[in-house]
Write an enzyme that holds these catalytic residues in place. Structure first.
Site, PDB file in Angstrom:
ATOM      1  N   ILE A  12     -12.493  13.318  -2.511  1.00 48.32           N
ATOM      2  CA  ILE A  12     -13.037  14.055  -3.829  1.00 48.32           C
ATOM      3  C   ILE A  12     -14.466  13.435  -3.874  1.00 48.32           C
ATOM      4  O   ILE A  12     -15.311  14.243  -4.520  1.00 48.32           O
ATOM      5  CB  ILE A  12     -12.355  13.651  -4.729  1.00 48.32           C
ATOM      6  CG1 ILE A  12     -10.673  14.073  -4.664  1.00 48.32           C
ATOM      7  CG2 ILE A  12     -12.838  14.507  -6.174  1.00 48.32           C
ATOM      8  CD1 ILE A  12      -9.771  13.697  -5.691  1.00 48.32           C
ATOM      9  N   ASP A  31     -20.089   3.164   0.220  1.00 44.96           N
ATOM     10  CA  ASP A  31     -18.668   3.492   0.856  1.00 44.96           C
ATOM     11  C   ASP A  31     -18.631   2.587   1.883  1.00 44.96           C
ATOM     12  O   ASP A  31     -19.690   2.367   2.863  1.00 44.96           O
ATOM     13  CB  ASP A  31     -18.620   4.940   1.378  1.00 44.96           C
ATOM     14  CG  ASP A  31     -17.154   5.305   1.606  1.00 44.96           C
ATOM     15  OD1 ASP A  31     -16.615   6.329   0.832  1.00 44.96           O
ATOM     16  OD2 ASP A  31     -16.337   4.828   2.437  1.00 44.96           O
ATOM     17  N   PHE A  72     -14.545   6.491  -6.924  1.00 46.92           N
ATOM     18  CA  PHE A  72     -13.598   7.230  -6.334  1.00 46.92           C
ATOM     19  C   PHE A  72     -13.108   6.435  -5.169  1.00 46.92           C
ATOM     20  O   PHE A  72     -12.136   6.903  -4.323  1.00 46.92           O
ATOM     21  CB  PHE A  72     -14.336   8.506  -5.547  1.00 46.92           C
ATOM     22  CG  PHE A  72     -15.001   9.486  -6.497  1.00 46.92           C
ATOM     23  CD1 PHE A  72     -13.864  10.530  -7.021  1.00 46.92           C
ATOM     24  CD2 PHE A  72     -16.100   9.506  -6.738  1.00 46.92           C
ATOM     25  CE1 PHE A  72     -14.524  11.446  -7.761  1.00 46.92           C
ATOM     26  CE2 PHE A  72     -16.646  10.188  -7.590  1.00 46.92           C
ATOM     27  CZ  PHE A  72     -16.014  11.295  -8.067  1.00 46.92           C
ATOM     28  N   ASN A  91      -7.863  -4.101  -3.957  1.00 49.23           N
ATOM     29  CA  ASN A  91      -8.870  -2.969  -3.942  1.00 49.23           C
ATOM     30  C   ASN A  91      -8.954  -2.163  -5.534  1.00 49.23           C
ATOM     31  O   ASN A  91     -10.184  -1.807  -5.642  1.00 49.23           O
ATOM     32  CB  ASN A  91      -8.593  -1.943  -2.958  1.00 49.23           C
ATOM     33  CG  ASN A  91      -9.626  -1.035  -2.398  1.00 49.23           C
ATOM     34  OD1 ASN A  91     -10.820  -1.339  -2.333  1.00 49.23           O
ATOM     35  ND2 ASN A  91      -9.142   0.276  -2.404  1.00 49.23           N
ATOM     36  N   TYR A 140       0.626   1.190  -7.272  1.00 52.83           N
ATOM     37  CA  TYR A 140      -0.629   2.244  -7.342  1.00 52.83           C
ATOM     38  C   TYR A 140      -0.915   2.755  -8.841  1.00 52.83           C
ATOM     39  O   TYR A 140      -1.771   2.378  -9.270  1.00 52.83           O
ATOM     40  CB  TYR A 140      -0.124   3.532  -6.450  1.00 52.83           C
ATOM     41  CG  TYR A 140      -1.347   4.507  -6.594  1.00 52.83           C
ATOM     42  CD1 TYR A 140      -2.651   4.236  -6.381  1.00 52.83           C
ATOM     43  CD2 TYR A 140      -1.030   5.921  -7.355  1.00 52.83           C
ATOM     44  CE1 TYR A 140      -3.582   5.399  -6.407  1.00 52.83           C
ATOM     45  CE2 TYR A 140      -1.986   6.613  -7.582  1.00 52.83           C
ATOM     46  CZ  TYR A 140      -3.124   6.429  -7.254  1.00 52.83           C
ATOM     47  OH  TYR A 140      -4.102   7.519  -7.397  1.00 52.83           O
ATOM     48  N   LYS A 144      -3.939   1.650 -11.328  1.00 52.85           N
ATOM     49  CA  LYS A 144      -5.118   2.635 -12.127  1.00 52.85           C
ATOM     50  C   LYS A 144      -4.857   2.523 -13.632  1.00 52.85           C
ATOM     51  O   LYS A 144      -6.004   2.504 -14.310  1.00 52.85           O
ATOM     52  CB  LYS A 144      -4.527   4.197 -11.603  1.00 52.85           C
ATOM     53  CG  LYS A 144      -4.867   4.203 -10.265  1.00 52.85           C
ATOM     54  CD  LYS A 144      -6.201   4.683 -10.111  1.00 52.85           C
ATOM     55  CE  LYS A 144      -6.693   4.982  -8.583  1.00 52.85           C
ATOM     56  NZ  LYS A 144      -8.196   5.793  -8.477  1.00 52.85           N
ATOM     57  N   HIS A 188      -0.339  14.025   1.896  1.00 50.60           N
ATOM     58  CA  HIS A 188      -0.265  15.110   1.008  1.00 50.60           C
ATOM     59  C   HIS A 188       0.349  16.606   1.459  1.00 50.60           C
ATOM     60  O   HIS A 188      -0.005  16.906   2.714  1.00 50.60           O
ATOM     61  CB  HIS A 188      -1.650  15.242   0.324  1.00 50.60           C
ATOM     62  CG  HIS A 188      -2.127  14.174  -0.206  1.00 50.60           C
ATOM     63  ND1 HIS A 188      -3.060  13.448  -0.041  1.00 50.60           N
ATOM     64  CD2 HIS A 188      -1.711  13.537  -1.615  1.00 50.60           C
ATOM     65  CE1 HIS A 188      -3.342  12.370  -0.587  1.00 50.60           C
ATOM     66  NE2 HIS A 188      -2.619  12.330  -1.889  1.00 50.60           N
ATOM     67  N   ARG A 281      11.492  11.610  -1.048  1.00 48.09           N
ATOM     68  CA  ARG A 281      10.790  10.422  -0.909  1.00 48.09           C
ATOM     69  C   ARG A 281      10.943   9.424  -1.966  1.00 48.09           C
ATOM     70  O   ARG A 281      10.828   9.878  -3.105  1.00 48.09           O
ATOM     71  CB  ARG A 281       9.465  10.984  -0.594  1.00 48.09           C
ATOM     72  CG  ARG A 281       8.593   9.958  -0.236  1.00 48.09           C
ATOM     73  CD  ARG A 281       7.061  10.767   0.079  1.00 48.09           C
ATOM     74  NE  ARG A 281       6.591  11.341  -1.066  1.00 48.09           N
ATOM     75  CZ  ARG A 281       5.209  12.056  -1.059  1.00 48.09           C
ATOM     76  NH1 ARG A 281       4.441  12.259   0.036  1.00 48.09           N
ATOM     77  NH2 ARG A 281       4.724  12.258  -2.054  1.00 48.09           N
ATOM     78  N   ASP A 284       9.207   9.634  -6.319  1.00 46.10           N
ATOM     79  CA  ASP A 284       8.665  10.827  -6.288  1.00 46.10           C
ATOM     80  C   ASP A 284       9.304  11.450  -7.927  1.00 46.10           C
ATOM     81  O   ASP A 284      10.627  11.795  -7.872  1.00 46.10           O
ATOM     82  CB  ASP A 284       9.003  11.828  -5.381  1.00 46.10           C
ATOM     83  CG  ASP A 284       8.234  11.783  -4.211  1.00 46.10           C
ATOM     84  OD1 ASP A 284       6.828  11.435  -4.443  1.00 46.10           O
ATOM     85  OD2 ASP A 284       8.313  12.602  -3.268  1.00 46.10           O
TER      86      ASP A 284
END
Ligand code: UFG
Length: 325
Positions: A12, A31, A72, A91, A140, A144, A188, A281, A284
């Site tokens: 992105i 980066d 990002f 991270n 995860y 966020k 993905h 999975r 999900d």
């Protein structure tokens, strides 16, 4: 304006750098190339370095006066975050705090943060607007959500203005064919389906056919990467015009099942796509669909490449260009 794009060598971030330059802005990409690619930095100057390194951040902010910072650079695999939470909190959370503290120390303002639908966990209702409570179910999503909370505290205490953009399922590729999605390993759905169509993979695995959905497979809201970039640009304009901080859910408001995605990909590519049915999975949710009314009302966001065929056609062009430049 001069914008720092952290993670600008990634999927992105690389599209965003192009969008910023095309709109007359100056871009510096920071980066560490741990998951991004030097060849994806086609717009703006690349500084190879990590937000995990405060000396690097000091140097970057010492050398440039940025009008905004877009972030990002994070790890994005839900399953991996369950197995290795330390890496994710380091991270996605601790390194983001380094970045915010460098901004604070150097007097830089205006932060745009890549958040995620994963902050909602297993939502009790869809579509999901910003009033739905956050209840992430994996490290995860929690990392966020913690950053979103940190940003609220930093605004209260230090006046840092920020916009959090919760992406639903980012997909598609640069319509001009220059940039696209390139994760290693790829996890993905759409790129994997297209790799099965092009013959790079023998089949696509369908994870779970017993969900409480019309065809038994999971439903997601796929949103074009260029439409996400357009929302970021509008978020910057909001910040620069003094519109204040905000949080927005970004999707098209249309849910597509895994089977529907595969059927659409068959139509778009004209190829056979072999299926392999596998168990669910872990982690999900059955359905994630955005209500992006707030982004439309407050930012004036209008997705231009929202239909699934366009998203898949753009991603297919990129897949056909493999091995990528
Ligand atoms: N899927 C398959 N087969 C595959 C890959 C995926 O059936 O080979 C299914 C998944 O089970 C899921 C759907 O396709 O139902 C979409 O999966 P993706 O991995 O493409 O996307 P996710 O919805 O899991 O993940 C996205 C973002 C994450 C974010 C998450 C929020 O990529 O960063 O949404 O839930 F955390």
């Amino acid at each position: 304006m001069k914008v720092l794009v952290v993670g600008g060598a990634g999927y992105i971030g690389s599209h965003m750098s192009k969008c910023l330059v095309r709109n007359g802005h100056q871009v510096v990409v920071l980066d560490d190339l741990s998951t991004g690619y030097r060849s994806a930095v086609r717009y703006g100057a690349l500084i190879e370095g990590s937000i995990g390194n405060p000396d690097c951040l000091n140097r970057v902010f010492g050398e440039h006066a940025f009008d905004a910072v877009m972030h990002f650079a994070s790890f994005i695999q839900v399953g991996e975050s369950v197995r290795e939470p330390a890496r994710y909190y380091r991270n996605n959370l601790a390194n983001t705090q380094n970045l915010l503290d460098a901004m604070r120390e150097h007097g830089a303002g205006n932060f745009v943060f890549s958040s995620t639908a994963a902050i909602f966990g297993e939502p009790a209702q869809v579509p999901i607007d910003e009033g739905v409570p956050s209840a992430p179910i994996n490290p995860y999503g929690r990392s966020k959500w913690m950053v979103e909370q940190m940003l609220a505290d930093y605004e209260h205490a230090y006046g840092l203005q920020s916009v959090c953009l919760r992406y639903f399922n980012a997909a598609g590729a640069d319509p001009e064919g220059e940039l696209g999605e390139r994760h290693d390993p790829e996890t993905h759905l759409i790129p994997l389906v297209l790799q099965a169509a092009s013959g790079r993979r023998p089949a696509i695995s369908v994870f779970g056919t017993d969900y409480d959905t019309p065809d038994g497979t999971c439903i997601r809201d796929y949103v074009h990467v260029d439409d996400l970039c357009a929302a970021h640009l509008l978020a910057l304009q909001r910040l620069w015009q003094g519109g204040g901080s905000g949080r927005y859910n970004l999707g098209n408001g249309n849910g597509f099942s895994v089977r529907e995605v595969i059927d659409t990909a068959r139509r778009v590519t004209g190829r056979d796509i072999p299926l392999r049915f596998e168990p669910r999975r872990a982690g999900d949710p059955a359905r994630l669909v955005a209500d992006s009314g707030r982004a439309r009302r407050e930012l004036g966001w209008q997705p231009a490449r929202g239909d699934l065929e366009t998203i898949i056609a753009d991603a297919w062009r990129w897949e056909l260009a493999y091995p990528w430049r």
